[in-house]
Design a protein around this motif. Structure first.
Motif, PDB file in Angstrom:
ATOM      1  N   GLY A  83      38.046   6.418  86.176  1.00  0.00           N
ATOM      2  CA  GLY A  83      37.366   7.656  85.808  1.00  0.00           C
ATOM      3  C   GLY A  83      38.025   8.924  86.321  1.00  0.00           C
ATOM      4  N   ASP A  84      39.211   8.797  86.876  1.00  0.00           N
ATOM      5  CA  ASP A  84      39.932   9.970  87.369  1.00  0.00           C
ATOM      6  C   ASP A  84      40.818  10.511  86.244  1.00  0.00           C
ATOM      7  N   LEU A  85      40.194  11.186  85.292  1.00  0.00           N
ATOM      8  CA  LEU A  85      40.919  11.656  84.119  1.00  0.00           C
ATOM      9  C   LEU A  85      41.914  12.759  84.444  1.00  0.00           C
ATOM     10  N   SER A  86      41.551  13.660  85.356  1.00  0.00           N
ATOM     11  CA  SER A  86      42.492  14.722  85.711  1.00  0.00           C
ATOM     12  C   SER A  86      43.718  14.140  86.413  1.00  0.00           C
TER      13      SER A  86
ATOM     14  N   LEU B  21      48.930   7.433  75.659  1.00  0.00           N
ATOM     15  CA  LEU B  21      47.965   7.413  76.753  1.00  0.00           C
ATOM     16  C   LEU B  21      47.525   8.833  77.094  1.00  0.00           C
ATOM     17  N   GLN B  22      48.467   9.756  77.122  1.00  0.00           N
ATOM     18  CA  GLN B  22      48.144  11.146  77.431  1.00  0.00           C
ATOM     19  C   GLN B  22      47.187  11.726  76.388  1.00  0.00           C
TER      20      GLN B  22
ATOM     21  N   ASP C  93      41.724  13.532  74.941  1.00  0.00           N
ATOM     22  CA  ASP C  93      40.477  13.368  74.174  1.00  0.00           C
ATOM     23  C   ASP C  93      39.287  13.177  75.102  1.00  0.00           C
ATOM     24  N   LYS C  94      39.449  12.298  76.086  1.00  0.00           N
ATOM     25  CA  LYS C  94      38.350  12.012  77.014  1.00  0.00           C
ATOM     26  C   LYS C  94      37.991  13.225  77.867  1.00  0.00           C
TER      27      LYS C  94
ATOM     28  N   PRO D 181      40.518  17.999  72.405  1.00  0.00           N
ATOM     29  CA  PRO D 181      41.040  17.369  71.183  1.00  0.00           C
ATOM     30  C   PRO D 181      42.222  18.113  70.560  1.00  0.00           C
ATOM     31  N   GLU D 182      42.270  19.433  70.711  1.00  0.00           N
ATOM     32  CA  GLU D 182      43.393  20.183  70.142  1.00  0.00           C
ATOM     33  C   GLU D 182      44.700  19.800  70.845  1.00  0.00           C
ATOM     34  N   ASP D 183      44.638  19.676  72.165  1.00  0.00           N
ATOM     35  CA  ASP D 183      45.832  19.279  72.911  1.00  0.00           C
ATOM     36  C   ASP D 183      46.230  17.841  72.563  1.00  0.00           C
ATOM     37  N   ALA D 184      45.236  16.978  72.424  1.00  0.00           N
ATOM     38  CA  ALA D 184      45.508  15.589  72.046  1.00  0.00           C
ATOM     39  C   ALA D 184      46.179  15.539  70.675  1.00  0.00           C
ATOM     40  N   GLU D 185      45.705  16.368  69.757  1.00  0.00           N
ATOM     41  CA  GLU D 185      46.281  16.402  68.416  1.00  0.00           C
ATOM     42  C   GLU D 185      47.716  16.909  68.451  1.00  0.00           C
ATOM     43  N   THR D 186      48.026  17.840  69.320  1.00  0.00           N
ATOM     44  CA  THR D 186      49.401  18.331  69.463  1.00  0.00           C
ATOM     45  C   THR D 186      50.324  17.189  69.881  1.00  0.00           C
TER      46      THR D 186
END
Length: 107
Positions: A39-42, A75-76, A81-82, A86-91
Protein backbone atom coordinates in the motif's frame (compact mmCIF):
# COMPACT_ATOMS: atom_id res chain seq x y z
CA UNK A 1 15.00 -8.49 1.37
CA UNK A 2 14.20 -6.27 -1.65
CA UNK A 3 15.55 -3.21 0.12
CA UNK A 4 18.78 -5.06 0.91
CA UNK A 5 19.16 -6.07 -2.74
CA UNK A 6 18.67 -2.45 -3.79
CA UNK A 7 21.32 -1.23 -1.36
CA UNK A 8 23.82 -3.86 -2.49
CA UNK A 9 23.20 -2.99 -6.14
CA UNK A 10 23.55 0.72 -5.36
CA UNK A 11 26.99 0.15 -3.84
CA UNK A 12 28.10 -2.01 -6.78
CA UNK A 13 26.76 0.48 -9.34
CA UNK A 14 28.91 3.27 -7.89
CA UNK A 15 32.05 1.39 -8.91
CA UNK A 16 30.79 0.05 -12.22
CA UNK A 17 27.56 1.69 -13.41
CA UNK A 18 27.47 -0.03 -16.81
CA UNK A 19 27.62 -3.45 -15.22
CA UNK A 20 25.36 -2.94 -12.22
CA UNK A 21 22.77 -0.27 -13.02
CA UNK A 22 20.55 -2.78 -14.90
CA UNK A 23 20.58 -5.01 -11.80
CA UNK A 24 19.77 -2.00 -9.64
CA UNK A 25 16.87 -1.09 -11.93
CA UNK A 26 15.54 -4.65 -11.71
CA UNK A 27 15.82 -4.64 -7.91
CA UNK A 28 14.00 -1.30 -7.80
CA UNK A 29 11.21 -2.77 -9.93
CA UNK A 30 10.82 -5.64 -7.48
CA UNK A 31 10.88 -3.20 -4.57
CA UNK A 32 8.13 -1.17 -6.28
CA UNK A 33 5.97 -4.31 -6.55
CA UNK A 34 6.49 -5.00 -2.86
CA UNK A 35 5.73 -1.39 -1.92
CA UNK A 36 2.58 -1.49 -4.00
CA UNK A 37 1.44 -4.71 -2.36
CA UNK A 38 1.94 -3.09 1.05
CA UNK A 39 0.00 0.00 0.00
CA UNK A 40 2.97 2.34 -0.23
CA UNK A 41 1.99 3.84 -3.57
CA UNK A 42 4.15 6.95 -3.27
CA UNK A 43 7.17 4.77 -2.50
CA UNK A 44 6.34 2.54 -5.46
CA UNK A 45 6.10 5.55 -7.74
CA UNK A 46 9.43 6.91 -6.49
CA UNK A 47 11.33 3.68 -7.14
CA UNK A 48 9.69 3.05 -10.52
CA UNK A 49 10.83 6.53 -11.57
CA UNK A 50 14.38 5.69 -10.54
CA UNK A 51 14.26 2.34 -12.38
CA UNK A 52 12.91 4.03 -15.52
CA UNK A 53 15.75 6.55 -15.44
CA UNK A 54 18.37 3.81 -15.04
CA UNK A 55 16.93 1.72 -17.89
CA UNK A 56 16.65 4.73 -20.20
CA UNK A 57 20.25 5.64 -19.50
CA UNK A 58 21.42 2.11 -20.43
CA UNK A 59 19.02 1.36 -23.32
CA UNK A 60 21.27 3.05 -25.89
CA UNK A 61 24.16 0.69 -25.22
CA UNK A 62 22.05 -2.30 -24.16
CA UNK A 63 18.85 -2.41 -26.23
CA UNK A 64 18.00 -5.81 -24.77
CA UNK A 65 16.83 -3.90 -21.67
CA UNK A 66 13.84 -2.48 -23.58
CA UNK A 67 11.42 -5.22 -22.39
CA UNK A 68 12.41 -4.49 -18.79
CA UNK A 69 11.83 -0.78 -19.36
CA UNK A 70 8.37 -1.60 -20.69
CA UNK A 71 7.65 -3.76 -17.65
CA UNK A 72 8.53 -1.02 -15.16
CA UNK A 73 6.61 1.58 -17.17
CA UNK A 74 3.49 -0.62 -17.12
CA UNK A 75 3.89 -0.91 -13.36
CA UNK A 76 4.37 2.85 -13.09
CA UNK A 77 1.16 3.47 -15.05
CA UNK A 78 -0.72 1.14 -12.70
CA UNK A 79 0.66 2.98 -9.65
CA UNK A 80 -0.31 6.33 -11.17
CA UNK A 81 -3.86 5.05 -11.72
CA UNK A 82 -4.06 3.88 -8.11
CA UNK A 83 -2.83 7.30 -6.96
CA UNK A 84 -5.69 8.96 -8.84
CA UNK A 85 -3.47 10.34 -11.59
CA UNK A 86 -5.07 8.88 -14.73
CA UNK A 87 -3.71 11.60 -17.04
CA UNK A 88 -0.14 10.79 -16.02
CA UNK A 89 -0.84 7.07 -16.37
CA UNK A 90 -2.20 7.68 -19.87
CA UNK A 91 0.96 9.60 -20.81
CA UNK A 92 3.05 6.58 -19.83
CA UNK A 93 0.75 4.21 -21.73
CA UNK A 94 0.87 6.48 -24.78
CA UNK A 95 4.67 6.28 -24.77
CA UNK A 96 4.44 2.49 -24.52
CA UNK A 97 2.08 2.43 -27.50
CA UNK A 98 4.27 4.75 -29.55
CA UNK A 99 7.44 2.81 -28.71
CA UNK A 100 6.39 -0.85 -28.92
CA UNK A 101 8.69 -3.74 -28.34
CA UNK A 102 10.28 -5.10 -31.51
CA UNK A 103 8.97 -8.46 -32.78
CA UNK A 104 10.48 -11.33 -30.87
CA UNK A 105 11.08 -9.30 -27.71
CA UNK A 106 9.74 -10.73 -24.51
CA UNK A 107 8.15 -8.66 -21.79
Amino acid sequence: MSEEAVEICRRLAVGNPAAYEPNLAHSLTVLAMVAMRWGDLSGALRVTAEAVELYRRRIVTTPTLLPKLHTVLKLQALVLDKLGRPEDAETVRRWLGEDPLPPGSHN
